[in-house]
Design an enzyme around this catalytic site. Sequence first.
Site, PDB file in Angstrom:
ATOM      1  N   THR B  42       0.803  -1.215   0.000  1.00  0.00           N
ATOM      2  CA  THR B  42       0.000   0.000   0.000  1.00  0.00           C
ATOM      3  C   THR B  42       0.828   1.252   0.000  1.00  0.00           C
ATOM      4  OG1 THR B  42      -1.378  -1.246   1.435  1.00  0.00           O
ATOM      5  CG2 THR B  42      -1.742   1.075   1.453  1.00  0.00           C
ATOM      6  N   ASP B  58      -4.253   4.537  -1.213  1.00  0.00           N
ATOM      7  CA  ASP B  58      -4.529   4.067  -2.572  1.00  0.00           C
ATOM      8  C   ASP B  58      -5.546   2.930  -2.447  1.00  0.00           C
ATOM      9  OD1 ASP B  58      -2.493   1.355  -3.398  1.00  0.00           O
ATOM     10  OD2 ASP B  58      -2.637   2.229  -1.408  1.00  0.00           O
ATOM     11  N   ARG B  60      -5.298  -0.364  -4.128  1.00  0.00           N
ATOM     12  CA  ARG B  60      -4.929  -1.627  -4.764  1.00  0.00           C
ATOM     13  C   ARG B  60      -4.601  -2.680  -3.706  1.00  0.00           C
ATOM     14  NH1 ARG B  60      -0.305  -1.804  -9.262  1.00  0.00           N
ATOM     15  NH2 ARG B  60      -2.011  -0.860 -10.440  1.00  0.00           N
ATOM     16  N   LYS B  74      -9.199   1.030   2.140  1.00  0.00           N
ATOM     17  CA  LYS B  74      -8.171   0.888   3.155  1.00  0.00           C
ATOM     18  C   LYS B  74      -8.368   1.826   4.326  1.00  0.00           C
ATOM     19  CE  LYS B  74      -5.007  -0.704  -0.246  1.00  0.00           C
ATOM     20  NZ  LYS B  74      -3.744  -0.589  -0.925  1.00  0.00           N
ATOM     21  N   GLY B  88      -0.446  -3.801   5.292  1.00  0.00           N
ATOM     22  CA  GLY B  88      -0.019  -5.103   5.787  1.00  0.00           C
ATOM     23  C   GLY B  88      -0.947  -6.179   5.257  1.00  0.00           C
ATOM     24  N   SER B 170       4.232  -0.085   1.444  1.00  0.00           N
ATOM     25  CA  SER B 170       5.393  -0.320   0.593  1.00  0.00           C
ATOM     26  C   SER B 170       5.770   0.924  -0.193  1.00  0.00           C
ATOM     27  CB  SER B 170       5.108  -1.485  -0.351  1.00  0.00           C
ATOM     28  OG  SER B 170       3.904  -1.243  -1.014  1.00  0.00           O
ATOM     29  N   ASP B 207       5.757   2.704  -6.798  1.00  0.00           N
ATOM     30  CA  ASP B 207       5.684   1.407  -6.136  1.00  0.00           C
ATOM     31  C   ASP B 207       4.736   0.502  -6.901  1.00  0.00           C
ATOM     32  OD1 ASP B 207       4.021   0.131  -3.297  1.00  0.00           O
ATOM     33  OD2 ASP B 207       5.916  -0.570  -4.135  1.00  0.00           O
ATOM     34  N   SER B 210       1.201  -0.395  -5.107  1.00  0.00           N
ATOM     35  CA  SER B 210       0.154   0.600  -4.909  1.00  0.00           C
ATOM     36  C   SER B 210      -0.345   1.026  -6.265  1.00  0.00           C
ATOM     37  CB  SER B 210       0.675   1.836  -4.198  1.00  0.00           C
ATOM     38  OG  SER B 210       1.523   1.490  -3.167  1.00  0.00           O
TER      39      SER B 210
END
Lengths: 146, 275
Positions: B42, B58, B60, B74, B88, B170, B207, B210
């Site tokens: 994330t 985000d 995803r 999220k 996580g 991430s 990243d 995400s």
Amino acid sequence: MLLNLLDTRGLRSQLKDSVPVAGLCPHGAYGVQDSLRSGFSSVKNELLPSHSLELSEKNFQLNKDKMNFSTLRNIQGLHAPLKLQMEYRAARQIQRLPFLQSSNLALDTLRGSDEAIGFDDILNDPAQSEMMGEPHMMVEYKLGML
Amino acid sequence: MALSNVLETPAAGFNFDNAARNAALEGLFERGQAPKPLKTGTTIAGVVFKDGVVLGADTRATSDEVVADKMCAKIHYIAPNIYCCGAGTAADTEKTTDLLSSNLTIFSLNSGRNPRVIMAVNILQDMLYRYHGQIGANLILGGVDCTGNHLYTVGPYGSVNEVPYLAMGSGDLAALGILEDGFKLDLELEEAKELVRVAIHAGIMSDLGSGNNIDICVITRQGVDYIRPYQESEFKDNRKIKYRYRPGTTPVMTEKVVPLKLEVVQESVQQMDTA
């Protein structure tokens, strides 16, 4: 202390909660080692926990109570944990027969866990467990006759 | 039917029966083929501004190399004045925030008060420390209460930090760069929203874990504005034609009607009190 006075054969089974008993019965259902689920039987498997959290979760409530009582003893003196433990013992005796699920309402109220929700209220609810134990064996185990 | 040899009722809570089997199976699978839990991979970010807190995330959710969910939510609801972003393992963040929300609701019903952010943080800290990091939940908690605007981060082992701006997941390095550059104390609402949006956007661009849309949640003393999605990704796929079929597309071959015979077994009439 109180524990010595009441340590009759019947209440000995209460101690089994804190110490893992090895060799009493293999872990599988029907009393036979379940090779598919728990692997081949070995002494190491039965004595040592397979997950790092297993022992700490099994004794969590016990350890938490011990810690709280010892803090209470240090702050208020011996009488406070003694009185509370007396109430806990009385509340713990309000149970159904061993193979039936009891709500432990008095015990929950004393501990304050009736106002909190944790993983043990959602996961693996004993009231909805799919396996039923043999009533006679469970009563005998509880009374220490097995 | 054979009755199983159960001597005590199984304890409630986590069941570790399969831990030995899983450890044995782990060795049998080739590297990387063992089934993995759904991680969110994330970028989440939070900023404290003049009147409250802005949280962004985000949308995803990935499962190794596959995007499992393109519109994952999220930002979770904890209390009317507290929201929480989770990074996580997806299931862990969901369940933990649900439990936290239930506990705070019980508390506010019992005491008649609004919960404070520090209470949520303490409950989370105790819960996560008890499981020694096995519950993979990195959470950003933001909220407004009587003591002010707060933003906390809680790690999987129970570590807590109170900070004015924050990014996790991430994609946090990219997002944190933007936040470090653009953050000032006492930002205005639009500036704060723009800052969070740019930070999440940087995380999405840099990243792989995400992506897709950006959700923003603004918490102020007056209320909560949960904007989902705040910005949609430019690469959203547009379906060219409609895939709904007209009724009558499938020809009906035979028709058989069987009336259900219902008997009236009991009838009770209750008069309504119209006064």
